[in-house]
Design a protein around this motif. Structure first.
Motif, short mmCIF file in Angstrom:
data_model
loop_
_atom_site.label_atom_id
_atom_site.label_comp_id
_atom_site.label_asym_id
_atom_site.label_seq_id
_atom_site.Cartn_x
_atom_site.Cartn_y
_atom_site.Cartn_z
N PHE A 29 -10.21 12.96 -6.40
CA PHE A 29 -9.73 12.13 -7.20
C PHE A 29 -8.03 12.08 -6.71
N HIS A 30 -7.66 13.27 -6.59
CA HIS A 30 -6.21 13.69 -6.07
C HIS A 30 -5.99 12.98 -4.72
N LEU A 31 -6.96 13.16 -3.71
CA LEU A 31 -6.68 12.43 -2.44
C LEU A 31 -6.91 11.07 -2.50
N GLN A 32 -7.68 10.39 -3.57
CA GLN A 32 -7.66 8.98 -3.46
C GLN A 32 -6.53 8.56 -4.37
N GLN A 33 -5.85 9.18 -5.17
CA GLN A 33 -4.81 8.88 -5.83
C GLN A 33 -3.76 8.70 -4.84
N GLN A 34 -3.63 10.01 -3.79
CA GLN A 34 -2.60 9.89 -2.67
C GLN A 34 -3.04 8.50 -1.83
N ARG A 35 -3.99 8.15 -1.91
CA ARG A 35 -4.22 7.01 -0.94
C ARG A 35 -3.50 5.83 -1.87
N LEU A 36 -3.92 5.74 -3.01
CA LEU A 36 -3.09 4.65 -3.77
C LEU A 36 -1.65 4.60 -3.75
N ILE A 37 -1.15 5.77 -3.64
CA ILE A 37 0.46 6.29 -3.45
C ILE A 37 0.80 5.39 -1.94
N GLU A 38 0.23 5.93 -1.17
CA GLU A 38 0.24 5.28 0.24
C GLU A 38 0.46 3.79 0.33
N LEU A 39 -0.54 3.11 -0.45
CA LEU A 39 -0.58 1.72 -0.30
C LEU A 39 0.65 1.18 -0.97
N ILE A 40 1.10 1.74 -1.92
CA ILE A 40 2.04 1.41 -2.76
C ILE A 40 3.53 1.62 -2.07
N ASN A 59 3.60 1.51 1.13
CA ASN A 59 3.77 0.54 2.12
C ASN A 59 3.77 -0.83 1.72
N GLY A 60 3.79 -1.12 0.42
CA GLY A 60 4.18 -2.40 0.24
C GLY A 60 2.86 -3.30 -0.14
N LYS A 61 1.64 -2.72 -0.06
CA LYS A 61 0.60 -3.38 -0.37
C LYS A 61 0.00 -3.49 -1.56
N VAL A 62 0.68 -4.15 -2.37
CA VAL A 62 0.47 -4.45 -3.78
C VAL A 62 -0.91 -4.89 -4.06
N GLU A 63 -1.39 -6.01 -3.49
CA GLU A 63 -2.75 -6.41 -3.84
C GLU A 63 -3.81 -5.56 -3.45
N GLU A 64 -3.58 -4.83 -2.20
CA GLU A 64 -4.72 -3.82 -1.74
C GLU A 64 -4.67 -2.45 -2.85
N ALA A 65 -3.48 -2.30 -2.92
CA ALA A 65 -3.35 -1.05 -3.92
C ALA A 65 -4.01 -1.35 -5.45
N LEU A 66 -4.03 -2.49 -5.92
CA LEU A 66 -4.34 -2.89 -7.33
C LEU A 66 -5.82 -3.09 -7.21
N GLU A 67 -6.53 -3.63 -5.96
CA GLU A 67 -8.17 -3.46 -5.87
C GLU A 67 -8.44 -2.29 -5.53
N PHE A 68 -7.73 -1.25 -4.95
CA PHE A 68 -8.30 -0.07 -4.62
C PHE A 68 -8.20 0.72 -5.91
N ALA A 69 -7.38 0.50 -6.68
CA ALA A 69 -7.27 1.43 -8.05
C ALA A 69 -8.45 0.92 -8.90
N GLN A 70 -8.61 -0.42 -8.90
CA GLN A 70 -9.79 -0.92 -9.77
C GLN A 70 -10.99 -0.47 -9.06
N GLU A 71 -11.24 -0.52 -8.08
CA GLU A 71 -12.69 -0.10 -7.46
C GLU A 71 -13.02 1.34 -7.29
#
Length: 242
Positions: free
Chosen positions: A116-127, A129-141
């Motif tokens: 989970f913490h690794l996936q959380q870090q992936r979400l942080i990196e998406l944010i 890098n300004g990839k908002v839509e991708e970040a929201l989709e990743f968080a949801q899925e």
């Protein structure tokens, strides 16, 4: 210079012998006590090797192994572990996950918190890098389903997603998630998990011994004046001050 734990042992023994009045222990007396304790060179070598392997100093570990004759170590495992750690520290979390699975798929399969913490870090990196839509989709899925199963995961997810509500994350209440220290925290967690999977201790022994030394000296300071180690980098004994 005697090993640190000799000093610790002497500190404890002397403290037990101390009367209520503060005693002055001369350098000669102190060094005699230290020299009376014998430590095997093999134990010292293992302590050093433990630090080098745990911290990932590959070249230094190999050189020390050759010079000291300590047991053989698998340098490839250290190199692979450091590659994972470096990937997380650089924000390449997806690459780090792949490398962990190449090393041992069971590490993440049996450690849901780490995954989970690794996936959380992936979400942080998406944010980041300004990839908002991708970040929201990743968080949801990827993260939301895990949050439904674990309340602490859900709280961490909510804190992370909150980053999207701020244009200037430096003024965000959870802005520390964007700090490099968050990457280092996650990298350390992964490093510890890999070490455990390889039957190594997840933390080096040397820092703990130094902390014990500091604690023991502080305890003895109340009862005696003695040759103290103030600079841990060179372990020089300084004459007692009365």
């Amino acid at each position: 210079m005697p090993p640190f734990w000799i000093v610790i042992r002497q500190l404890v023994e002397i403290e037990e012998q101390m009367a209520t009045s503060k005693k002055v222990i001369t350098r000669e007396e102190w060094e005699k006590r230290l020299n009376d304790v014998k430590i095997r060179k093999e134990d010292m070598n293992k302590l050093v090797m433990n630090f080098l392997v745990t911290e990932g100093y590959v070249e230094a570990a190999e050189k020390f192994r050759m010079e000291s004759g300590t047991e053989h170590i698998d340098l490839a495992t250290i190199t692979d572990r450091m590659a994972v750690k470096k990937a997380v520290q650089c924000g390449n979390v997806e690459d780090a996950i792949e490398k962990v699975n190449d090393l041992n798929p069971e590490i993440l399969d049996t450690n849901p918190q780490l995954f989970f913490h690794l996936q959380q870090q992936r979400l942080i990196e998406l944010i980041r890098n300004g990839k908002v839509e991708e970040a929201l989709e990743f968080a949801q899925e990827e993260l939301a389903p895990r949050g439904e199963e674990n309340q602490s995961f859900l709280e961490e997810l909510e804190r992370t997603v909150a980053l999207l509500a701020f244009e200037d994350v430096s003024n965000c209440p959870v802005g520390e998630l964007m700090d490099i220290s968050q990457r280092l925290k996650t990298a350390s967690e992964v490093n510890a998990a890999i070490l455990t999977s390889q039957s190594h201790e997840k933390d080096p022994k040397l820092p703990s011994l130094l902390k014990m030394l500091i604690w023991a000296q502080n305890q003895l300071d109340e009862k005696a004046a003695y040759p103290r180690i103030n600079d841990l980098s060179n372990a020089t004994l300084e004459d007692p001050t009365v």
